[in-house]
Design a protein around this motif. Sequence first.
Motif, mmCIF file in Angstrom:
data_model
loop_
_atom_site.group_PDB
_atom_site.id
_atom_site.type_symbol
_atom_site.label_atom_id
_atom_site.label_comp_id
_atom_site.label_asym_id
_atom_site.label_seq_id
_atom_site.Cartn_x
_atom_site.Cartn_y
_atom_site.Cartn_z
ATOM 1 N N UNK A 96 -44.243 8.488 -25.136
ATOM 2 C CA UNK A 96 -45.276 8.635 -24.093
ATOM 3 C C UNK A 96 -45.323 10.075 -23.589
ATOM 4 N N UNK B 71 -49.695 19.131 -24.718
ATOM 5 C CA UNK B 71 -50.877 19.698 -25.413
ATOM 6 C C UNK B 71 -50.596 20.086 -26.866
ATOM 7 N N UNK B 72 -50.133 19.118 -27.604
ATOM 8 C CA UNK B 72 -49.870 19.306 -29.037
ATOM 9 C C UNK B 72 -50.562 18.148 -29.746
ATOM 10 N N UNK C 173 -51.516 15.222 -32.368
ATOM 11 C CA UNK C 173 -50.672 14.239 -33.056
ATOM 12 C C UNK C 173 -50.367 14.702 -34.482
ATOM 13 N N UNK D 147 -45.517 8.418 -17.175
ATOM 14 C CA UNK D 147 -46.181 7.158 -17.511
ATOM 15 C C UNK D 147 -45.140 6.043 -17.492
ATOM 16 N N UNK E 172 -61.606 -1.169 -22.681
ATOM 17 C CA UNK E 172 -60.578 -1.194 -23.718
ATOM 18 C C UNK E 172 -60.309 -2.648 -24.107
ATOM 19 N N UNK F 237 -54.826 9.822 -20.515
ATOM 20 C CA UNK F 237 -53.858 10.744 -21.113
ATOM 21 C C UNK F 237 -53.921 10.747 -22.648
ATOM 22 N N UNK F 238 -54.918 10.080 -23.181
ATOM 23 C CA UNK F 238 -55.154 10.002 -24.634
ATOM 24 C C UNK F 238 -54.042 9.273 -25.386
ATOM 25 N N UNK F 239 -53.266 8.469 -24.669
ATOM 26 C CA UNK F 239 -52.247 7.664 -25.353
ATOM 27 C C UNK F 239 -52.886 6.426 -25.973
ATOM 28 N N UNK F 240 -53.998 6.008 -25.372
ATOM 29 C CA UNK F 240 -54.737 4.846 -25.868
ATOM 30 C C UNK F 240 -56.178 5.273 -26.080
ATOM 31 N N UNK F 241 -56.742 4.823 -27.182
ATOM 32 C CA UNK F 241 -58.143 5.176 -27.448
ATOM 33 C C UNK F 241 -59.056 4.123 -26.818
ATOM 34 N N UNK G 89 -47.417 14.513 -16.084
ATOM 35 C CA UNK G 89 -47.455 13.063 -15.840
ATOM 36 C C UNK G 89 -46.123 12.364 -16.053
ATOM 37 N N UNK H 99 -54.742 18.400 -21.622
ATOM 38 C CA UNK H 99 -53.335 18.008 -21.427
ATOM 39 C C UNK H 99 -52.468 19.171 -20.960
ATOM 40 N N UNK I 222 -48.211 13.250 -24.464
ATOM 41 C CA UNK I 222 -49.057 13.731 -23.360
ATOM 42 C C UNK I 222 -48.893 15.249 -23.202
ATOM 43 N N UNK J 286 -58.823 17.744 -25.987
ATOM 44 C CA UNK J 286 -57.571 17.064 -25.641
ATOM 45 C C UNK J 286 -56.458 18.049 -25.261
ATOM 46 N N UNK J 287 -56.188 19.017 -26.114
ATOM 47 C CA UNK J 287 -55.056 19.917 -25.872
ATOM 48 C C UNK J 287 -55.252 20.777 -24.626
ATOM 49 N N UNK K 194 -52.267 3.253 -30.758
ATOM 50 C CA UNK K 194 -52.260 3.201 -29.298
ATOM 51 C C UNK K 194 -50.812 3.136 -28.830
ATOM 52 N N UNK K 195 -50.472 3.977 -27.878
ATOM 53 C CA UNK K 195 -49.083 4.012 -27.412
ATOM 54 C C UNK K 195 -48.927 2.993 -26.284
ATOM 55 N N UNK L 156 -53.210 5.477 -19.332
ATOM 56 C CA UNK L 156 -52.875 5.876 -20.706
ATOM 57 C C UNK L 156 -54.122 6.365 -21.455
#
Lengths: 280, 305
Positions: free
Chosen positions: A102, A108-109, A111, B86, B15, B54-58, B84, B79, A106, B75-76, A277-278, B51
């Motif tokens: 998680x 700024x890198x 995936x 979570x 979602x 924070x782009x953890x979930x689409x 954060x 972020x 989050x 995104x980058x 999805x995380x 999430x």
Amino acid sequence: MIIKSTYNELLKIAYKPRSYIGIAGIMIIIAIILFAMKVDGSFYISLITGQFEQSLLFEGTILNGNLIAYIIIQMLIIHVPLLIAFVTGDLISGESAMGTIRLLLTKPVSRNTILLSKFFASCIYTFIVILCLAFMSFVLGKLFFGVGDLIVLKSDGLIVFQENDITWRFLYGFAIAFLSLVTVATLALTLSCFSENSIGPIVTTMGIILLFTIIGSMDVPVFDTIRPFLFTTHMAAWRFFFDDPLNMTHILYSIAILVAHISVLLAIAFYKFNKKDILS
Amino acid sequence: MENKAKIVEVKNLVKNYGTFCAVKDVSFDVFENDVFGFLGPNGAGKSTTIRTILSLIKPTSGTINLFGKSLIDNRNFILSKIGCIVEKPDFYKYLSAQKNLELFARISGNSITKLKISELIDFVGLNGREKDKVSGFSHGMKQRLGIAQTLLHNPDLIILDEPTTGLDPQGIIDIRNLILQLKNEKNKTVIISSHILSEIELIANRMIIINKGKTLVQGGVSELLNSQEIIVVFKVDTVDKALFLLQQSSFSNCEITLQDSSILIHTSTDSIPIINKLFCDNDINVSSIETKRKLEDYFLRLINN
């Protein structure tokens, strides 16, 4: 960013106790083999050369560092994939299990960068393992058993390599062994993208290797068509460098199959990791 | 509000997980220097929404813009401006607190010095423990380390998902003070999710309540919680008589409900002494008077359900 991220991944591997299990395992096994060969090596050699003693006269020390290195690699190449999968199968799933994924995702890198840096770190770890294997078998073998010509037993007879014709064969052999271990590392890394726990990818990787090895070793015509495309068939490709003359077609084909596996597995890993999805 | 920049803009967020809809059409805005409370019972969809930001979930559908830019395309950049925590602050247990911070600092987008890391360790009160492995840390210490990690790159927006869960009372107060300090002294924008209304009330200036993935209410905390209308609960000895009296009085237009030996009247604070006098004058014994804010009552019923 890829360099910083890869450095981070290497740092994680370096600080994780499990990373040393593989290296320690190799060292212990090699130490046992060296000890056993020092004590009972001549008996072992007589088992190999016995069938040729009627027709050939062996002069000099057959049990030398080169033969020891050859025996060690032959034995260990079966076990090393397990040790590699033990570390690389944990790279993504371990983060999910620990919850650090998680935080990591989050930052700024992208995936892609994170996955690529994990792949690079896997390659570097695999390289270090191969380096340990090479040092322990080749250098310590020569140190304890001296130098000499290498006798290799093939299905169609014995091949004798002169002392000055051996080192390069080992170097290329280690290089192709590295490529086959990177394939295993990539498989474990890819499976790691599908899992939320560390054990699953490691067990599945070993299961796949076992399954493919069984398929590859079964002399059943139905498997003849798929056998050349299984990566496990090419994991022993390092032995091609101990053929005389060298069969470059075999070597290049093995390299192509291993590289193709790495590419396809990486493509699957990138697709899955980007879509994931995380939820952990 | 109009002169404040919009930091977060979520529009029609949906979602779905297969046939299950975790978030249904949630929309909200967070403005600069807001402490924005994200409130809802467990499983309401708070974490899924956070999430997604924070782009953890689409997201299945909807748009998310932060700092005026689309999350998908930037995104980058986005972020790099967010810090954060979570759910719970999980770190690499086999690394020390300092090594963990150094590791995250390296990929935080800004150049972060060791001095800055030391200052942050000091700021969250972990000095002296920075060389210890995180595996030996208590939940509270991990939470503090989480806050330090959040502030590493001096972000403009801080998102804290249930930051007080599992903390002792002092830890809760510390986190609350820290959030207020970030807002007031460092001019940060904070989104904080919680299922505790009183916690949000103490620190947030704006909030949203969601349940089952849907927005129930949103707006300024003071407007939502301190509206004129409240629920007054009179515990009386003769409920029927009290009800009859109210129906005959000027309160007949108010919403009145009975609950055991209590009578609940939706009215204003000014009415309490008048109703009390009415009951006393008619020989109805009042044993207690309790006031509930309508939203609080609503939220508590939501939580209890």
